[in-house]
Write an enzyme that holds these catalytic residues in place. Structure first.
Site, short mmCIF file in Angstrom:
data_model
loop_
_atom_site.label_atom_id
_atom_site.label_comp_id
_atom_site.label_asym_id
_atom_site.label_seq_id
_atom_site.Cartn_x
_atom_site.Cartn_y
_atom_site.Cartn_z
N GLU A 1 -0.19 -29.13 44.13
CA GLU A 1 -0.72 -28.94 42.78
C GLU A 1 -1.73 -30.04 42.45
O GLU A 1 -1.39 -31.23 42.45
CB GLU A 1 0.44 -28.96 41.78
CG GLU A 1 1.45 -27.84 42.04
CD GLU A 1 2.79 -28.09 41.39
OE1 GLU A 1 2.92 -29.08 40.64
OE2 GLU A 1 3.73 -27.30 41.63
N LEU B 1 1.42 -23.66 40.40
CA LEU B 1 2.57 -24.51 40.06
C LEU B 1 3.85 -23.79 40.48
O LEU B 1 4.57 -23.24 39.67
CB LEU B 1 2.60 -24.80 38.55
CG LEU B 1 1.33 -25.41 37.95
CD1 LEU B 1 1.53 -25.69 36.48
CD2 LEU B 1 0.93 -26.67 38.69
N GLU C 1 6.62 -24.74 43.47
CA GLU C 1 7.02 -25.55 44.61
C GLU C 1 7.66 -24.73 45.72
O GLU C 1 7.43 -25.00 46.91
CB GLU C 1 7.96 -26.66 44.14
CG GLU C 1 7.30 -27.79 43.37
CD GLU C 1 6.98 -27.42 41.93
OE1 GLU C 1 6.21 -28.16 41.28
OE2 GLU C 1 7.51 -26.38 41.46
N GLN D 1 4.41 -32.96 43.23
CA GLN D 1 3.73 -33.86 42.30
C GLN D 1 4.62 -35.00 41.81
O GLN D 1 4.17 -36.15 41.71
CB GLN D 1 3.20 -33.06 41.11
CG GLN D 1 2.10 -33.74 40.36
CD GLN D 1 1.44 -32.78 39.39
OE1 GLN D 1 1.95 -32.51 38.31
NE2 GLN D 1 0.28 -32.26 39.77
N PHE E 1 10.35 -32.48 40.54
CA PHE E 1 9.79 -31.13 40.67
C PHE E 1 10.15 -30.47 42.00
O PHE E 1 9.79 -29.32 42.24
CB PHE E 1 8.26 -31.16 40.54
CG PHE E 1 7.76 -31.65 39.21
CD1 PHE E 1 8.61 -31.87 38.15
CD2 PHE E 1 6.40 -31.86 39.01
CE1 PHE E 1 8.14 -32.32 36.93
CE2 PHE E 1 5.92 -32.31 37.80
CZ PHE E 1 6.79 -32.54 36.75
N HIS F 1 10.19 -37.48 36.28
CA HIS F 1 9.10 -38.18 36.94
C HIS F 1 9.55 -39.53 37.50
O HIS F 1 8.72 -40.33 37.92
CB HIS F 1 7.95 -38.42 35.96
CG HIS F 1 7.37 -37.18 35.37
ND1 HIS F 1 8.07 -36.36 34.52
CD2 HIS F 1 6.15 -36.61 35.50
CE1 HIS F 1 7.30 -35.34 34.15
NE2 HIS F 1 6.14 -35.47 34.75
#
Length: 334
Positions: free
Chosen positions: A39, A68, A70, A92, A96, A139
């Site tokens: 991505e 988008l 995975e 990313q 994710f 994240h």
């Protein structure tokens, strides 16, 4: 992998992120079957700019901006690998990866054994992982144990720029699937990269600092923390040896065992929660191997067994110098 002396390039101080970019570039130049996909990896150059400039130089057929999705990204990479390509997939952010977990565990990890060794899947899955950048939970996570537990996958994590460069090149050349965990808060740390070096094995641990009183074992983002702890301990007369594991599957227990037999004590450090983390396996194996050399139980330092907190609280969650040095003091007190 030996350096190509015919094209000697010397050394250069680079951020870890730029070292990864250079490794991808060299691998793509040397092998037209190497592809990069994920991505925003193309026109944007990736969220962390790891793939910056690659699409411009190699074109949209080799540096592919994907939807988008995975699961679709990894599934496509598996198909490409079956046709002789060497895809490098970017997830990313760490959190994710889970839509692709089924593809990774039930297909990618098992295809070689399922085909009785006749099929190879040279896929590299790049995952920026761990915290320290002030981001939200999906994240900032450290899911490496979930992958290291799976037979058929190799899992590695560099702690510095030179390792990032050579380990990425080695991972791309490997015929087995490699999950490549990139410590995102170290992306901007600079260190020397020797482009003419003869690199260590992809799964070989390294003694990053010699010591005599206790061994600190870590990988990825925590190696720098442990080196800082060793410097702080030295001021109080304590000599700590720091072993950079570099690989979470397989683990180079021989190098670590040699260190522990010398120091008699071991503290294992990682960002992931301590419960059932990589440190659990390290502690168990070293206890089995070094039982009569240990002067204290193997101790572990890591994140708490709780979801990753809001960014304003992550400094309380992440292992730092104080928690590492506290474990060192407890081990030395035995």
């Amino acid at each position: 992998m030996a350096a190509d002396t015919a094209t000697a390039r010397g050394s250069k101080k680079l951020p870890l992120s730029k070292a990864l970019n250079e490794a991808l570039r060299v691998s793509m130049e040397q092998d037209p079957k190497v592809l990069v996909m994920g991505e925003d990896v193309g026109k944007l150059g990736g969220v962390f700019r790891i793939t910056d400039g690659l699409q411009k130089d190699f074109g949209e057929k080799r540096v592919i901006d994907t939807p988008l999705a995975e699961s679709g990204i990894v599934g496509t990479a598996i198909g490409l690998a079956l046709r002789g390509y060497r895809p490098v997939v970017e997830i990313q952010f760490d959190g994710f990866v889970f839509p692709a977990y089924d593809q990774i565990v039930t297909q990618l990890a098992k295809m070689h054994a399922r085909a009785l060794g006749k099929v190879k899947l040279p896929v590299v899955i790049r995952i920026p992982y761990a915290g320290g950048i002030g981001a939200v939970e999906h994240h900032s996570e450290s899911p490496e144990a979930l992958f290291a537990h799976v037979p058929g996958l190799k899992c590695v994590s560099p702690s510095n720029s030179e390792d990032a460069y050579w380990m990425m090149r080695q991972a791309i050349e490997c015929d087995d699937p490699v999950v490549f965990f990139e410590p995102k808060r170290r992306y901007w740390d600079k260190s020397e990269v020797d482009f003419d070096a003869v690199p260590e094995g992809l799964h070989t641990a390294r003694v990053a600092r010699e010591g005599t009183d206790l061994t600190l074992a870590a990988y990825g983002p925590m190696v720098k923390t442990c080196l800082g702890a060793a410097t702080a301990a030295e001021e109080e007369g304590t000599s700590l040896e720091v072993v950079d594991l570099r690989s979470m599957s397989p683990i180079d227990f021989d190098t670590l065992q040699a260190s522990v037999e010398k120091t008699g004590r071991l503290v294992v450090v990682h960002e992931a929660p301590v419960f059932l983390g990589t440190g659990s396996e390290v502690a168990a194996r070293i206890t089995e191997r070094c039982f009569y050399h240990l002067e204290a139980p193997v101790l572990r330092v890591g994140g708490f067994h709780a979801p990753y907190p809001p960014a304003r609280l992550e400094d309380e969650y992440l292992p730092g110098l104080d928690r590492v040095l506290d474990a060192v003091d407890r081990a030395l007190a035995y």
